[in-house]
Design an enzyme around this catalytic site. Structure first.
Site, PDB file in Angstrom:
ATOM      1  N   SER A 155       1.099  -1.337   0.334  1.00  0.00           N
ATOM      2  CA  SER A 155      -0.177  -0.006   0.040  1.00  0.00           C
ATOM      3  C   SER A 155       0.982   1.272  -0.172  1.00  0.00           C
ATOM      4  O   SER A 155       0.262   1.903  -0.010  1.00  0.00           O
ATOM      5  CB  SER A 155      -0.940   0.333   1.155  1.00  0.00           C
ATOM      6  N   LYS A 213       1.279   4.557   6.935  1.00  0.00           N
ATOM      7  CA  LYS A 213       0.484   5.887   5.797  1.00  0.00           C
ATOM      8  C   LYS A 213       1.184   7.068   5.797  1.00  0.00           C
ATOM      9  O   LYS A 213       2.387   7.315   6.534  1.00  0.00           O
ATOM     10  CB  LYS A 213      -0.959   5.967   6.025  1.00  0.00           C
TER      11      LYS A 213
END
Length: 237
Positions: A99, A143
């Site tokens: 991701s 993230k």
């Protein structure tokens, strides 16, 4: 006409007695001196032995004190290495999934800086490690910070808007195709952050209601150094 002096036996005996007395006195003095000297030598030996015992006892005490000090130092070092550093300073973490491509890749090892967020707050574009479901759940994500507390976030098409203005950034691997809950404006609370993965086509992040805006307390630290693989060793951006 010469005079002759006659000595009687008594005179001889008196002289002999005087000699004997003198000899006895001299012998007594010598014996007393020898005894005194022997006592002094014995006293010195006892004192030396006592001093030697004291030195041995002091040496043993010093060794015990030194051992205790060294033991305490090792205990402190062990405590710092095992508890203080991982919980409050640095932590190693491993990237799980794709991701964050193309910035980070699966199974890369990172060092997380925790101390920075003790004295300050996350900044835009920081790569952070956070617990999306709270620290009681042993599951963390990696993230990038996009929206800061108090800002209004909205995604229109492939563009990210911050307080009505397009955010200029080039961290995304591919253009955004799904805005998720950010299709409509989201105003962050004073302790919330909006986080996105760089691989925005597959990243499970703040666009999804299961994650949503992330509370400040759930952010563990900043990823700042890639330590594995060695050919990619260095700071991450």
């Amino acid at each position: 006409m010469s005079q002759e002096r006659n000595y009687s036996n008594d005179d001889f005996e008196d002289k002999q007695s005087t000699v004997d007395v003198d000899t006895y006195e001299n012998d007594s003095v010598s014996a007393l001196q020898e005894r005194t000297f022997s006592e002094e030598v014995l006293t010195d030996e006892v004192e030396q032995q006592g001093n030697h015992l004291d030195d041995n006892q002091n040496s043993k005490k010093e060794k015990r004190t030194s051992f205790i000090k060294e033991l305490l130092v090792y205990v402190v070092i062990f405590f710092i290495g095992l508890y203080i550093i991982p919980n409050y300073v640095l932590q190693r973490t491993v990237v799980d999934g794709d991701s964050m491509q193309n910035t980070l890749h699966n199974e890369e090892s990172l060092l997380i800086d925790k101390i920075s967020y003790v004295v300050g707050d996350p900044k835009r574009f920081d790569i952070v490690v956070f617990y999306p479901y709270g620290k009681d759940v042993d599951e963390y994500y990696v993230k990038r910070v996009i929206g800061l507390p108090g800002e209004t976030i909205q995604i229109i098409g492939s563009d990210i808007y911050i307080n009505g203005e397009i955010l200029k950034e080039n961290y995304g691997k591919d253009p955004i195709s799904s805005a998720g809950i950010a299709k409509n404006p989201i105003t962050l609370a004073e302790d919330e952050y909006f986080l996105l993965g760089d691989n925005r086509e597959i990243s499970f992040d703040s666009r999804y209601k299961e994650v949503g805006p992330v509370h400040r307390d759930y952010i563990e630290g900043k990823a700042f150094l890639r330590i594995w693989p060695l050919n990619k060793f260095g700071f991450v951006d």
